[in-house]
Scaffold this motif. Structure first.
Motif, PDB file in Angstrom:
ATOM      1  N   SER A  99       0.863  -1.272   0.108  1.00 44.28           N
ATOM      2  CA  SER A  99      -0.016   0.071  -0.050  1.00 44.28           C
ATOM      3  C   SER A  99       0.907   1.478  -0.157  1.00 44.28           C
ATOM      4  O   SER A  99       0.190   2.358  -0.258  1.00 44.28           O
ATOM      5  CB  SER A  99      -0.994   0.109   1.148  1.00 44.28           C
ATOM      6  OG  SER A  99      -0.275   0.088   2.557  1.00 44.28           O
ATOM      7  N   GLY A 100       2.211   1.333   0.418  1.00 46.38           N
ATOM      8  CA  GLY A 100       2.937   2.419   0.494  1.00 46.38           C
ATOM      9  C   GLY A 100       3.754   2.750  -0.621  1.00 46.38           C
ATOM     10  O   GLY A 100       3.449   2.727  -1.913  1.00 46.38           O
ATOM     11  N   GLY A 124       5.485   0.444  -4.417  1.00 49.20           N
ATOM     12  CA  GLY A 124       4.179   0.169  -3.600  1.00 49.20           C
ATOM     13  C   GLY A 124       3.131   1.142  -4.209  1.00 49.20           C
ATOM     14  O   GLY A 124       3.485   1.682  -5.211  1.00 49.20           O
ATOM     15  N   GLU A 125       1.758   1.035  -3.941  1.00 51.50           N
ATOM     16  CA  GLU A 125       0.768   1.677  -4.813  1.00 51.50           C
ATOM     17  C   GLU A 125       1.058   3.359  -4.646  1.00 51.50           C
ATOM     18  O   GLU A 125       0.575   3.717  -5.832  1.00 51.50           O
ATOM     19  CB  GLU A 125      -0.518   1.125  -4.239  1.00 51.50           C
ATOM     20  CG  GLU A 125      -0.919  -0.155  -4.063  1.00 51.50           C
ATOM     21  CD  GLU A 125      -1.920  -0.605  -3.190  1.00 51.50           C
ATOM     22  OE1 GLU A 125      -2.421  -2.056  -3.350  1.00 51.50           O
ATOM     23  OE2 GLU A 125      -2.515   0.192  -2.549  1.00 51.50           O
ATOM     24  N   LEU A 168      -6.788   2.510  -5.538  1.00 49.92           N
ATOM     25  CA  LEU A 168      -5.611   3.215  -4.808  1.00 49.92           C
ATOM     26  C   LEU A 168      -5.990   4.597  -4.463  1.00 49.92           C
ATOM     27  O   LEU A 168      -6.365   5.446  -5.076  1.00 49.92           O
ATOM     28  CB  LEU A 168      -4.371   3.329  -5.873  1.00 49.92           C
ATOM     29  CG  LEU A 168      -3.761   2.122  -6.607  1.00 49.92           C
ATOM     30  CD1 LEU A 168      -2.422   2.541  -6.959  1.00 49.92           C
ATOM     31  CD2 LEU A 168      -3.819   0.950  -5.518  1.00 49.92           C
ATOM     32  N   ILE A 169      -6.030   4.779  -2.972  1.00 50.20           N
ATOM     33  CA  ILE A 169      -6.692   5.991  -2.262  1.00 50.20           C
ATOM     34  C   ILE A 169      -5.608   6.876  -1.960  1.00 50.20           C
ATOM     35  O   ILE A 169      -4.869   6.568  -1.231  1.00 50.20           O
ATOM     36  CB  ILE A 169      -7.481   5.673  -0.925  1.00 50.20           C
ATOM     37  CG1 ILE A 169      -8.668   4.447  -1.330  1.00 50.20           C
ATOM     38  CG2 ILE A 169      -8.145   6.717  -0.555  1.00 50.20           C
ATOM     39  CD1 ILE A 169      -9.136   3.781  -0.023  1.00 50.20           C
ATOM     40  N   GLY A 170      -5.599   8.113  -2.665  1.00 50.28           N
ATOM     41  CA  GLY A 170      -4.482   8.916  -2.621  1.00 50.28           C
ATOM     42  C   GLY A 170      -3.912   9.334  -0.929  1.00 50.28           C
ATOM     43  O   GLY A 170      -3.216   9.710  -0.785  1.00 50.28           O
ATOM     44  N   GLU A 171      -5.171   9.752  -0.103  1.00 50.47           N
ATOM     45  CA  GLU A 171      -5.066  10.044   1.037  1.00 50.47           C
ATOM     46  C   GLU A 171      -4.435   8.666   1.875  1.00 50.47           C
ATOM     47  O   GLU A 171      -5.106   7.788   2.259  1.00 50.47           O
ATOM     48  CB  GLU A 171      -6.326  10.373   1.660  1.00 50.47           C
ATOM     49  CG  GLU A 171      -6.216  11.066   3.288  1.00 50.47           C
ATOM     50  CD  GLU A 171      -7.448  11.463   3.730  1.00 50.47           C
ATOM     51  OE1 GLU A 171      -7.285  12.296   4.754  1.00 50.47           O
ATOM     52  OE2 GLU A 171      -8.474  11.613   3.052  1.00 50.47           O
ATOM     53  N   TYR A 172      -3.070   8.743   2.199  1.00 50.12           N
ATOM     54  CA  TYR A 172      -2.403   7.439   2.531  1.00 50.12           C
ATOM     55  C   TYR A 172      -2.970   6.728   3.706  1.00 50.12           C
ATOM     56  O   TYR A 172      -2.897   5.558   3.654  1.00 50.12           O
ATOM     57  CB  TYR A 172      -0.825   7.883   2.676  1.00 50.12           C
ATOM     58  CG  TYR A 172      -0.275   6.079   3.006  1.00 50.12           C
ATOM     59  CD1 TYR A 172      -0.125   5.439   2.147  1.00 50.12           C
ATOM     60  CD2 TYR A 172      -0.142   6.206   4.407  1.00 50.12           C
ATOM     61  CE1 TYR A 172       0.360   4.291   2.540  1.00 50.12           C
ATOM     62  CE2 TYR A 172       0.493   4.908   4.602  1.00 50.12           C
ATOM     63  CZ  TYR A 172       0.412   3.968   3.806  1.00 50.12           C
ATOM     64  OH  TYR A 172       0.890   2.892   4.284  1.00 50.12           O
TER      65      TYR A 172
END
Length: 449
Positions: free
Chosen positions: A286-287, A324-325, A402-406
């Motif tokens: 995810s990172g 990561g994403e 992929l959600i931009g707000e980590y």
């Protein structure tokens, strides 16, 4: 019990003050190199990439040798050209000459082996279902990927901090992440309007020293070195894109949301259901950047652009690195977050388990990662430019947004993988098919403050 569920003390995997545990000697040994006479934000224009005929159909994982700290600017630039090609076409590589001492890697694997050899009830003393922040021991088969149980046991580790609401772990000290002015503004300083991903903030769970002597110290040493190496790799990744070496710094600042696992994938008996399962199912991270230390058992596989699975066999003296994403999103899909998995090995009783230590270099929780407006004009596409950079195929079509707000992207992954923690501590939250996290009483996805 020789382990306590209250053993939630502050230690490694914090940042800024977190890395205060890194000794000066260790920091010097693997510190990022700053070529003399060049400012931190400077960049060197790289040469053109060699043209490849089938960029997506990789058949092996490349090995890259990190330049020495005293390398010339030309040597660094040559490495960055190679790094760019590999990240653009494969998204996975081995890194050699990484600067982490063999003793550190041997020690953390030995500590891992000692922990997993403990009786089950002792390991369960720090079960992650006791942690709202998803920290601690995960029993065999309790985690899942894409809805299927993973045939592994592990310890989940993250940034050391007080839990939201002020709860502290036993032995909390200055090694934790202190709430600063920005934290208070974002809701980490004790207000009631915290962002939903605040559930990821909290202390780690560690085995008692009497149960597993040296475990925490050995794990800490590896995580400290992995953090320094990650910072250097992020600078080189920026240079590889013809960007200033500090281009990604604002996404991390002094508080990256680092995560790590200490994992064991046991072999499965012939003919058992687990013999056809996965130690870890296909997924993307995810990172921004992931480092993997693995023993010599093997089982990691990487998916190429043709959908074929390639073995990432252990190579002595290397770490496996994958993107990561968030890096895929930031670079408009130019760099790849590549699906990967761990295959369970069917074998007889007594075969050794696969030990690994994945380390995840992630943005700060409140970072909002958006695609660059445009890529530098020196970059050439060696594969078809993607139509949608905000999704990966790891959970099927439409299954992994992929959600931009980590913070929300990180919560997406943990919430999917640990339904027991969600049911016990966060019954008001649910994960939709594409990974968005939302309140059960509402239909709109949650956002930050």
């Amino acid at each position: 019990s020789v382990m306590s569920t209250a053993a939630l003390s502050h230690g490694p995997c914090a940042t800024a003050s977190t890395f205060a545990s890194t000794s000066p000697a260790r920091a010097r040994r693997i510190a990022p190199r700053r070529p003399s006479g060049r400012a931190r934000g400077s960049r060197t224009r790289l040469g053109a990439s060699p043209r490849v005929t089938e960029a997506s159909a990789a058949t092996s994982i490349p090995v890259l040798h990190l330049p020495d700290e005293d390398c010339t600017p030309e040597e660094e630039a040559a490495f960055c050209v190679r790094l760019r090609d590999v990240c653009h076409t494969v998204g996975f590589f081995y890194v050699a000459n990484h600067g982490i001492a063999p003793k550190v890697t041997v020690d953390v694997l030995e500590a891992s082996r000692a922990f997993f050899a403990l009786p089950h009830d002792v390991k369960q003393g720090i079960a992650n279902v006791n942690s709202p922040a998803f920290r601690g021991y995960v029993r065999l088969g309790a985690e899942n990927t894409a809805g299927r149980p993973d045939w592994r046991e592990q310890i989940e580790i993250g940034v050391e901090a007080d839990a939201p609401g002020g709860e502290t772990g036993a032995g909390a000290d200055a090694a934790g992440v202190d709430a600063d002015a920005d934290d208070v503004e974002r809701g980490f300083g004790g207000t009631n309007d915290r962002p939903v991903y605040d559930v990821l903030v909290g202390p780690n769970q560690w085995p008692e020293e009497s149960a597993c002597p040296g475990f925490r110290r050995r794990v800490t040493a590896f995580l400290d070195d992995a953090a320094v190496l990650s910072r250097r790799l992020m600078e080189l990744l920026a240079l590889s894109l013809d960007l200033p070496r500090d281009f990604f710094d604002d996404d991390f600042r002094s508080r990256p949301n680092v995560q790590a696992k200490i994992a064991s994938c046991p072999s499965a008996p012939e003919g058992s259901p687990q013999a056809s399962s996965f130690g870890v199912g296909a997924h993307t991270d995810s990172g921004y950047l992931s480092l993997l230390l693995q023993d010599d058992v093997g089982g990691l596989q990487v998916q190429n652009g043709d959908g074929e699975w390639i073995d990432a066999r252990p190579i002595d003296g290397t770490l496996v690195v994958n993107l990561g994403e968030m890096l895929q999103l930031r670079t408009r899909g130019y760099y790849l977050a590549t699906p990967h998995r761990v295959v369970s090995k069917a074998s007889g009783r007594g075969s050794p388990p696969r030990l690994s230590v994945p380390y995840f270099w992630n943005p700060r929780l409140d970072a909002v990662i958006e695609p660059m407006e445009s890529l530098p004009d020196t970059l050439t596409w060696l594969r078809p430019e993607p139509e949608d950079v905000a999704e990966t195929a790891s959970h099927g079509s439409g299954g992994n947004r992929l959600i931009g707000e980590y913070g929300l992207n990180a919560l997406k992954s943990l919430a999917r993988s640990h339904p027991g923690v969600m049911a016990r501590h966060h019954p008001d939250l649910e994960v939709t098919r594409d990974g968005s996290v939302q309140r059960r009483s509402k239909t709109e996805p949650l956002t930050g403050p």
